[in-house]
Design a protein around this motif. Structure first.
Motif, PDB file in Angstrom:
ATOM      1  N   THR A 164     -69.238  18.149  50.630  1.00  0.00           N
ATOM      2  CA  THR A 164     -70.069  19.316  50.294  1.00  0.00           C
ATOM      3  C   THR A 164     -69.627  20.539  51.088  1.00  0.00           C
ATOM      4  OG1 THR A 164     -71.951  17.857  49.837  1.00  0.00           O
ATOM      5  CG2 THR A 164     -72.429  20.188  50.184  1.00  0.00           C
ATOM      6  N   LEU A 165     -69.318  20.346  52.360  1.00  0.00           N
ATOM      7  CA  LEU A 165     -68.862  21.448  53.210  1.00  0.00           C
ATOM      8  C   LEU A 165     -67.545  22.024  52.700  1.00  0.00           C
ATOM      9  CD1 LEU A 165     -68.899  23.227  55.732  1.00  0.00           C
ATOM     10  CD2 LEU A 165     -67.948  21.306  57.030  1.00  0.00           C
ATOM     11  N   ILE A 166     -66.617  21.154  52.322  1.00  0.00           N
ATOM     12  CA  ILE A 166     -65.338  21.626  51.795  1.00  0.00           C
ATOM     13  C   ILE A 166     -65.556  22.446  50.527  1.00  0.00           C
ATOM     14  CG2 ILE A 166     -63.158  20.896  50.762  1.00  0.00           C
ATOM     15  CD1 ILE A 166     -63.273  20.655  53.814  1.00  0.00           C
ATOM     16  N   GLY A 167     -66.469  21.979  49.676  1.00  0.00           N
ATOM     17  CA  GLY A 167     -66.777  22.732  48.458  1.00  0.00           C
ATOM     18  C   GLY A 167     -67.339  24.104  48.763  1.00  0.00           C
ATOM     19  N   LYS A 168     -68.172  24.207  49.779  1.00  0.00           N
ATOM     20  CA  LYS A 168     -68.752  25.506  50.142  1.00  0.00           C
ATOM     21  C   LYS A 168     -67.701  26.416  50.759  1.00  0.00           C
ATOM     22  CE  LYS A 168     -73.542  24.028  50.551  1.00  0.00           C
ATOM     23  NZ  LYS A 168     -74.823  24.175  51.267  1.00  0.00           N
ATOM     24  N   THR A 228     -82.524  18.176  50.673  1.00  0.00           N
ATOM     25  CA  THR A 228     -82.156  16.845  50.196  1.00  0.00           C
ATOM     26  C   THR A 228     -80.789  16.866  49.525  1.00  0.00           C
ATOM     27  OG1 THR A 228     -84.489  16.237  49.885  1.00  0.00           O
ATOM     28  CG2 THR A 228     -82.843  14.919  48.716  1.00  0.00           C
ATOM     29  N   ALA A 229     -80.554  17.862  48.670  1.00  0.00           N
ATOM     30  CA  ALA A 229     -79.268  17.972  47.986  1.00  0.00           C
ATOM     31  C   ALA A 229     -78.126  18.210  48.964  1.00  0.00           C
ATOM     32  CB  ALA A 229     -79.317  19.106  46.964  1.00  0.00           C
ATOM     33  N   SER A 230     -78.431  18.802  50.109  1.00  0.00           N
ATOM     34  CA  SER A 230     -77.415  19.090  51.127  1.00  0.00           C
ATOM     35  C   SER A 230     -77.337  17.991  52.185  1.00  0.00           C
ATOM     36  CB  SER A 230     -77.707  20.443  51.799  1.00  0.00           C
ATOM     37  OG  SER A 230     -77.717  21.483  50.850  1.00  0.00           O
ATOM     38  N   ASN A 231     -78.044  16.884  51.953  1.00  0.00           N
ATOM     39  CA  ASN A 231     -78.037  15.732  52.859  1.00  0.00           C
ATOM     40  C   ASN A 231     -78.737  16.027  54.188  1.00  0.00           C
ATOM     41  OD1 ASN A 231     -77.092  12.917  52.911  1.00  0.00           O
ATOM     42  ND2 ASN A 231     -75.936  13.530  54.722  1.00  0.00           N
ATOM     43  N   LEU A 232     -79.588  17.030  54.209  1.00  0.00           N
ATOM     44  CA  LEU A 232     -80.361  17.366  55.400  1.00  0.00           C
ATOM     45  C   LEU A 232     -81.780  16.838  55.231  1.00  0.00           C
ATOM     46  CD1 LEU A 232     -79.161  21.043  55.915  1.00  0.00           C
ATOM     47  CD2 LEU A 232     -78.377  19.003  57.128  1.00  0.00           C
ATOM     48  N   LEU A 236     -68.848  25.892  61.152  1.00  0.00           N
ATOM     49  CA  LEU A 236     -68.880  25.090  59.935  1.00  0.00           C
ATOM     50  C   LEU A 236     -70.317  24.821  59.498  1.00  0.00           C
ATOM     51  CD1 LEU A 236     -65.990  22.570  60.703  1.00  0.00           C
ATOM     52  CD2 LEU A 236     -65.951  24.500  59.105  1.00  0.00           C
ATOM     53  N   PHE A 237     -71.204  24.626  60.459  1.00  0.00           N
ATOM     54  CA  PHE A 237     -72.605  24.409  60.085  1.00  0.00           C
ATOM     55  C   PHE A 237     -73.207  25.670  59.485  1.00  0.00           C
ATOM     56  CE2 PHE A 237     -77.161  24.335  60.728  1.00  0.00           C
ATOM     57  CZ  PHE A 237     -77.487  23.101  60.186  1.00  0.00           C
ATOM     58  N   LEU A 238     -72.869  26.831  60.032  1.00  0.00           N
ATOM     59  CA  LEU A 238     -73.389  28.085  59.475  1.00  0.00           C
ATOM     60  C   LEU A 238     -72.926  28.274  58.033  1.00  0.00           C
ATOM     61  CD1 LEU A 238     -73.146  30.725  62.366  1.00  0.00           C
ATOM     62  CD2 LEU A 238     -74.944  29.071  61.864  1.00  0.00           C
ATOM     63  N   VAL A 239     -71.685  27.895  57.751  1.00  0.00           N
ATOM     64  CA  VAL A 239     -71.194  27.966  56.371  1.00  0.00           C
ATOM     65  C   VAL A 239     -71.997  27.008  55.495  1.00  0.00           C
ATOM     66  CG1 VAL A 239     -69.218  27.467  54.873  1.00  0.00           C
ATOM     67  CG2 VAL A 239     -68.866  28.664  57.038  1.00  0.00           C
ATOM     68  N   TYR A 240     -72.275  25.835  56.028  1.00  0.00           N
ATOM     69  CA  TYR A 240     -72.976  24.795  55.266  1.00  0.00           C
ATOM     70  C   TYR A 240     -74.376  25.234  54.843  1.00  0.00           C
ATOM     71  CZ  TYR A 240     -74.121  19.913  54.063  1.00  0.00           C
ATOM     72  OH  TYR A 240     -74.466  18.751  53.404  1.00  0.00           O
ATOM     73  N   ILE A 241     -75.056  25.994  55.715  1.00  0.00           N
ATOM     74  CA  ILE A 241     -76.455  26.361  55.453  1.00  0.00           C
ATOM     75  C   ILE A 241     -76.583  27.796  54.955  1.00  0.00           C
ATOM     76  CG2 ILE A 241     -77.079  27.294  57.731  1.00  0.00           C
ATOM     77  CD1 ILE A 241     -79.593  25.557  57.625  1.00  0.00           C
ATOM     78  N   ALA A 300     -79.519  17.726  62.298  1.00  0.00           N
ATOM     79  CA  ALA A 300     -78.897  18.496  61.218  1.00  0.00           C
ATOM     80  C   ALA A 300     -77.373  18.525  61.317  1.00  0.00           C
ATOM     81  CB  ALA A 300     -79.457  19.918  61.213  1.00  0.00           C
ATOM     82  N   PHE A 301     -76.836  18.734  62.518  1.00  0.00           N
ATOM     83  CA  PHE A 301     -75.382  18.842  62.669  1.00  0.00           C
ATOM     84  C   PHE A 301     -74.683  17.529  62.319  1.00  0.00           C
ATOM     85  CE2 PHE A 301     -76.502  22.713  64.549  1.00  0.00           C
ATOM     86  CZ  PHE A 301     -75.382  23.467  64.848  1.00  0.00           C
ATOM     87  N   ASP A 302     -75.388  16.403  62.497  1.00  0.00           N
ATOM     88  CA  ASP A 302     -74.798  15.096  62.192  1.00  0.00           C
ATOM     89  C   ASP A 302     -74.884  14.749  60.713  1.00  0.00           C
ATOM     90  OD1 ASP A 302     -74.192  14.666  64.873  1.00  0.00           O
ATOM     91  OD2 ASP A 302     -76.155  13.763  65.282  1.00  0.00           O
ATOM     92  N   CYS A 303     -75.615  15.535  59.939  1.00  0.00           N
ATOM     93  CA  CYS A 303     -75.856  15.206  58.527  1.00  0.00           C
ATOM     94  C   CYS A 303     -75.019  16.040  57.566  1.00  0.00           C
ATOM     95  CB  CYS A 303     -77.337  15.376  58.194  1.00  0.00           C
ATOM     96  SG  CYS A 303     -78.422  14.208  59.055  1.00  0.00           S
TER      97      CYS A 303
END
Length: 236
Positions: free
Chosen positions: A53-57, A161-165, A108-113, A45-48
């Protein structure tokens, strides 16, 4: 940050996540229902994490101007190379993944999810510990189908899928938590037309859970490990 997230969060631990999950199971039993939990397995997950997308979030959560530019700089122009017997490849720019073994990587991953719990907040429960995602559903004991469960897991899989995970359905497990001597129906839960496996027990953040929430087997296993360790120390 979502209060459903327990990983890399000050004042929270795997014990808190385990207590949260068990309380939801007890809550289902008190409502004369069974609890179905789906323990999702995400591949690397961390590599994906997709940088754009992260910058947008980050921007969505109010990170702007210099702070956002600093994080963009932190993520951009990272190069990945292969080294074989001292010979290095020319390398390529990496557009995915957060640096692991770093301070910012987990944040950053916590923000992503972070927006994932909003998908299931109305009717179901979710417990997150970083990328460990556990969904919990209350179901009627004689219910022969799991339409609500299938609809929810389909929605979650589309979000992944939309989040590339990538949800690994082969390693994703289901447990139906039920009281002893209680009859219940049997349905199927599927992801991408593949039926998920129902198991009698699983390990959740180091805690062994079985479908009756009986603590005897894991306590016995732990006691044997402690006894062996104590014997080894005494022998030395």
């Amino acid at each position: 940050m979502s209060n459903k997230q327990f990983g890399f969060t000050r004042g929270r631990s795997t014990i808190d996540a385990g207590v949260e999950l068990v309380q939801h199971i007890f809550g289902a039993w008190e409502d004369s229902r069974d609890a179905i939990s789906i323990f999702c397995d995400l591949s690397k997950a961390f590599d994906c994490v997709h940088h754009e997308t992260l910058i947008g979030k980050l921007r969505h959560y109010g990170v702007t101007d210099r702070a956002l530019n600093l994080l963009k700089s932190y993520l951009s122009n990272r190069v990945q190379r292969v080294d074989v017997n001292g010979k290095k490849s020319s390398g390529s720019i990496v557009h995915m993944g957060v640096p692991q073994e770093s301070i910012l990587g987990p944040f950053l991953f916590l923000v992503y999810i972070n927006d994932l719990p909003s998908l299931v907040k109305d009717a179901h429960e979710i417990v997150l510990f970083a990328d460990d995602t556990s969904l919990l559903f209350k179901v009627k004991r004689q219910q022969p189908t799991y339409d609500d469960v299938n609809n929810a897991i389909t929605k979650v899989e589309k979000w992944f899928t939309a989040s590339n995970l990538l949800l690994n359905e082969m390693k994703t497990k289901c447990i139906r938590f039920s009281l002893p001597n209680v009859r219940h129906g049997y349905g199927t839960i599927s992801v991408r037309n593949k039926e998920l496996e129902f198991v009698n027990s699983t390990v959740f953040l180091g805690i062994t859970l079985d479908d009756r929430l009986q603590w005897g087997p894991p306590i016995s296993k732990l006691a044997k490990r402690l006894s062996s360790a104590a014997y080894a120390v005494k022998k030395k």
